[in-house]
Design an enzyme around this catalytic site. Structure first.
Site, PDB file in Angstrom:
ATOM      1  CD  GLN A 347      -3.334   0.005   0.749  1.00  0.00           C
ATOM      2  OE1 GLN A 347      -3.777  -0.904   1.415  1.00  0.00           O
ATOM      3  NE2 GLN A 347      -3.849   0.367  -0.407  1.00  0.00           N
ATOM      4  CB  THR A 516      -1.473  -5.375   8.704  1.00  0.00           C
ATOM      5  OG1 THR A 516      -0.621  -4.847   9.727  1.00  0.00           O
ATOM      6  CG2 THR A 516      -1.321  -6.893   8.704  1.00  0.00           C
ATOM      7  CG  HIS A 517      -3.941  -2.833   4.167  1.00  0.00           C
ATOM      8  ND1 HIS A 517      -4.292  -1.517   4.001  1.00  0.00           N
ATOM      9  CD2 HIS A 517      -4.575  -3.237   5.296  1.00  0.00           C
ATOM     10  CE1 HIS A 517      -5.103  -1.134   4.989  1.00  0.00           C
ATOM     11  NE2 HIS A 517      -5.284  -2.162   5.793  1.00  0.00           N
ATOM     12  CG  ASN A 518       1.400  -7.739   4.337  1.00  0.00           C
ATOM     13  OD1 ASN A 518       0.809  -7.692   5.410  1.00  0.00           O
ATOM     14  ND2 ASN A 518       2.586  -7.218   4.166  1.00  0.00           N
TER      15      ASN A 518
END
Lengths: 590, 234
Positions: A347, A516-518
């Protein structure tokens, strides 16, 4: 010799949002369902109860609810020529752990993607031609359309209990919502949360600038609510301990508050915590899964036979399990062939911190997702051909988690310690607000996941290796947002403000928390030579394995992923129930 | 485990015996300390640090967050006690971190902590090396230097103008500064922030955790003092 359990119809790997949804849907279909969760069992009481949650050091700084790298981590490098080193202590992203997964510790920003984002390559080719896509950019369509997913977005929002204001009801633009959003078949289940001061200042200023502010869609209840499963939420009390904490107030949507209480009552559902799946077992020709092997809470290796395997672990772990189990061909960045591990993306965010001597923000007052948004610079608004980049952002003024260890922004030039630091802290705490840019990140040929050749976990399995760095296209996007946010910051008239955006010399830094946008690594699509999963999240190669989560995203959205993750789980569940169960096999012919 | 039991007991006791001591509206609050007062820094027996290390730690914390000017300093708020406890806990032992080798040299700092040393080992070696440096450079222990010279030494650590043989000065200073601020602002249950003095200084209400009626009172300073996890009110 591994012990063998009695067979079940379905084994769910992980018990967060997606597999809680799968648990409801597949027990509804009459199947016998077992969930294996490698972390601890957790529930609101006793695990998230007041007052112990209100402890910034334990949960916010020492990450008590997160995965411990000692037990599970990966290695990271910037480029294919580098040696990857372990992500030894948590920083840039925080995978969740235990029952509820990351659905416990999130803030609750709940978005639908724009219709254009789900068919990004086609959208670009139709409007500007394929020539504007850089050679190393490997973006793809999702293979499922917004119109197909709309009923599932709608249902997930009703299950999770989202507070917000629609901007587009069946094509009619609504005052006070996001006028640029895709159509909705119904209003949000609850009205927006009460507005904090920063939010009101930003909204007034944005309107003056000719922009279109609206409340951030929040998985924080604004009033008492009962969802379709009979689960109840109480109104959020803005306790200020949201992201990194479990909700002490039954107000934040989570698997616990929205699904698990109902699911646990079903006789054809069972779950086992502290049970870590090591791999999916395949039959001799590798085309069908026979079950999973896991380590139980007593440390014994157990084989669990199952007819259907649903991977619903965190996105990175889904990919890791596929690589370890030999499901699909691993991606090779040299040839561009293979699919598992392909198109890891993140992101691209940036922001401004504004300092006002004479304004009182009381930053400890906050829900996870209170905030005001403008979508005027979104992916769907930008002329990629004219601006010279592909992507976009939403811009937000949010206030949450104003706890003093982590949230102590100081003006540029303030000392980091000593008497001057103390003075700066006194002058700044409570007198700052932020404007953030939350932006898309495209997929690239050399940003991917594979198995690490040097490092192993406690079970002797290779760690997964992430190869990732920032690319000029995405830096151009965030620099565009910097100009916009600079203007908005000035318009608010602060005494001082500080901009923080990636620039062309920025490399990926694993130390500061980013998001935590993997996403990506087990991407969905329409062609087995370019995607790991078909449009129903079914493995092209092993038909009784379905893979949930943001690992299916071919590139990242400008939005937070959970709304799409939830909708895709319901979309996949419907296909399993209506198409797969009557006739098990590939749902799409390659 | 014993810490958790102890805090639960203290919380229950506090909840039953304390009387709200807050004057609504005036912004002035009376202090009603919990019935078990925090430890006195002067009486505290460190579990991890030896006497010389402890003296160094007190002197260094006193420069990182000094007592002069508005607001309490690190010593009035028991920050060194917090740090001593952290050395004995999971942080000091890197219990949550992946600490398997190999540990290659020359890794970009962007890749985060890549040393085989536990934080408690970094402290021990960092304090010894800094003390040696002071004796060599100034002919005196760190604790005996003028405060301006102490600041100069800390700045050199921060700016990496000093390098040590067996420990990274950068890691040592980073842990020391991070833990000092943690001890200052963390709930008193962890040993620092004595009587929530740092929270009172900045206006953070601690563990109150319920503000719905305050959300729309815009641009108005929240008037209530902090509460702690054990039920202490400030």
């Amino acid at each position: 010799m591994a012990k063998t359990n009695p067979p079940v119809d379905v084994v769910l790997v992980g018990l967060g949002w997606t597999n809680s949804i799968m648990g409801m849907e597949l027990t509804d279909a009459g199947l016998n369902v077992l969930a294996l969760e490698r972390g601890d069992d957790r529930d609101t009481v006793p695990d998230f109860a007041y007052p112990k949650m209100a402890d910034e050091l334990t949960y916010g700084v020492r990450y008590k609810l997160m995965q411990r790298p000692a037990k599970s981590t990966l290695t990271i490098r910037h480029g294919v020529g580098d040696m990857a080193v372990p992500y030894r202590s948590l920083g840039s992203f925080l995978p969740g752990d235990g029952v509820g997964g990351a659905g416990v510790h999130w803030n609750g920003h709940t978005w639908r993607p724009q219709p254009q984002e789900l068919r990004l390559r086609s959208y670009i080719e139709e409007n500007w031609g394929a020539d504007i896509i850089p050679d190393d950019m490997t973006i793809q369509d999702y293979g499922v359309s917004y119109d197909e997913l709309e009923p599932f977005f709608d249902y997930f929002e009703k299950v999770a209990g989202i507070s917000g204001k629609a901007g587009n009801l069946n094509g009619e633009i609504q005052e006070g919502g996001n006028p640029f959003e895709g159509w909705r078949s119904s209003e949000y289940p609850m009205p927006p949360l009460a507005r904090t001061y920063n939010d009101a200042l930003f909204a007034d200023m944005a309107r003056d600038q000719g922009l279109h502010p609206f409340p951030l869609p929040a998985a924080n209840a604004s009033e008492a609510y009962t969802n379709p499963y009979g689960m109840q939420l109480g109104p959020c009390n803005f306790c200020g301990f949201c992201e990194r904490y479990g909700c002490l107030n039954y107000s934040k949507s989570s698997p616990q508050t929205c699904i698990l209480g109902a699911l646990k009552r079903r006789n054809n559902f069972a779950y086992r915590a502290n049970s870590e799946v090591l791999r999916v077992e395949l039959d001799s020709d590798g085309k069908r899964a026979t079950g999973v092997t896991y380590i139980d809470a007593d440390g014994n290796e157990v084989f669990q036979p199952a007819d259907l395997v649903i991977l619903g672990a965190y996105s990175l772990h889904n990919v890791h399990l596929m690589l370890l189990s030999g499901i699909g061909t691993p991606y090779d960045p040299e040839s561009g062939e293979g699919v598992v591990g392909k198109n890891y993306a993140y992101q691209m965010n940036g922001g401004s911190t504004l300092f006002f001597k004479d304004k009182e923000f009381n930053p400890f007052i906050g829900a996870g997702a209170n905030g005001e948004i403008v979508n005027d610079f979104g992916v769907e608004q930008i002329d990629f051909g004219q601006e010279g980049f592909i992507g976009g952002s939403y811009i937000n003024a949010a206030m949450t988690n104003g706890q003093p260890i982590r949230n102590m922004p100081l003006p540029a030039g303030a000392p980091a310690w000593g008497r001057g630091w103390k003075q700066a802290v006194q002058a700044s705490y409570g007198h700052t607000m932020t404007i953030g840019s939350h932006g898309s990140n495209m997929a690239y040929r050399d940003c991917y996941l594979d198995l690490d050749p040097n490092y192993t976990d406690d079970h002797g399995r290779p760690l997964m290796r992430m190869t990732f760095d920032w690319k000029p296209n995405d830096v151009r996007m965030t620099q565009f947002m910097k100009q916009k946010i600079d203007t908005l910051s000035k318009a608010l008239g602060p005494d001082d403000y500080r901009l923080s955006f990636k620039d062309f010399d920025s490399r990926y830094d694993v130390r500061p928390y980013q998001t935590t946008h993997n996403v990506g690594g087990a991407i969905m699509g329409t062609d087995p030579s370019t995607s790991a999963l078909n449009r129903y999240l079914q493995s092209w190669d092993v038909h009784n394995v379905f893979v949930m989560g943001a690992s299916a995203f071919p590139q990242n959205l400008q939005y937070n992923p959970t709304g799409l993750v939830g909708a895709l789980a319901y979309w996949s569940a419907k296909a399993i129930r209506e198409q797969y169960l009557p006739n098990p096999g590939p749902l799409v012919q390659a | 485990m014993s810490l958790e039991n102890e805090s639960r007991r203290r919380f229950m006791k506090g909840a039953l015996t304390s009387i709200p001591a807050v004057t609504l509206g005036s912004g002035v609050s009376l202090t009603a300390p919990a019935d078990e007062p925090p430890e006195q820094l002067s009486d505290y027996q460190p579990a991890f640090f030896d006497a010389d290390e402890w003296a160094f730690l007190l002197a260094a914390c006193d420069r990182l967050i000094p007592s002069d000017g508005d607001g309490p300093g690190a010593l009035e708020t028991n920050v060194p006690i917090f740090i001593d406890r952290q050395m004995e806990g999971s942080f000091g032992h890197a219990a949550d971190w992946y600490m398997k080798g190999p540990f290659p040299d020359d890794v970009s700092p962007l890749m985060g902590y890549q040393s085989p040393m536990l934080p408690r080992e970094v402290y021990r070696a960092g304090i010894a090396a800094t003390r040696d440096y002071c004796v060599r450079e100034y002919g005196e222990e760190f604790t005996a230097l003028e405060s301006t010279v102490q600041d100069e030494v800390l700045e050199k650590l921060e700016q990496q103008e000093i390098t040590f043989e067996n420990v990274s000065a950068l890691h040592f200073f980073a842990f020391l500064l991070q833990n000092t601020k943690e001890g200052y602002f963390a709930d008193p249950i962890h040993g620092g922030n004595k009587h929530m003095a740092a929270w009172q200084f900045i206006g953070f209400p601690g563990a109150r955790g319920a503000y719905l009626e305050w959300v729309d009172q815009h641009n108005t300073k929240y008037p209530l003092g902090p509460v702690s996890l054990t039920g202490e009110r400030g």
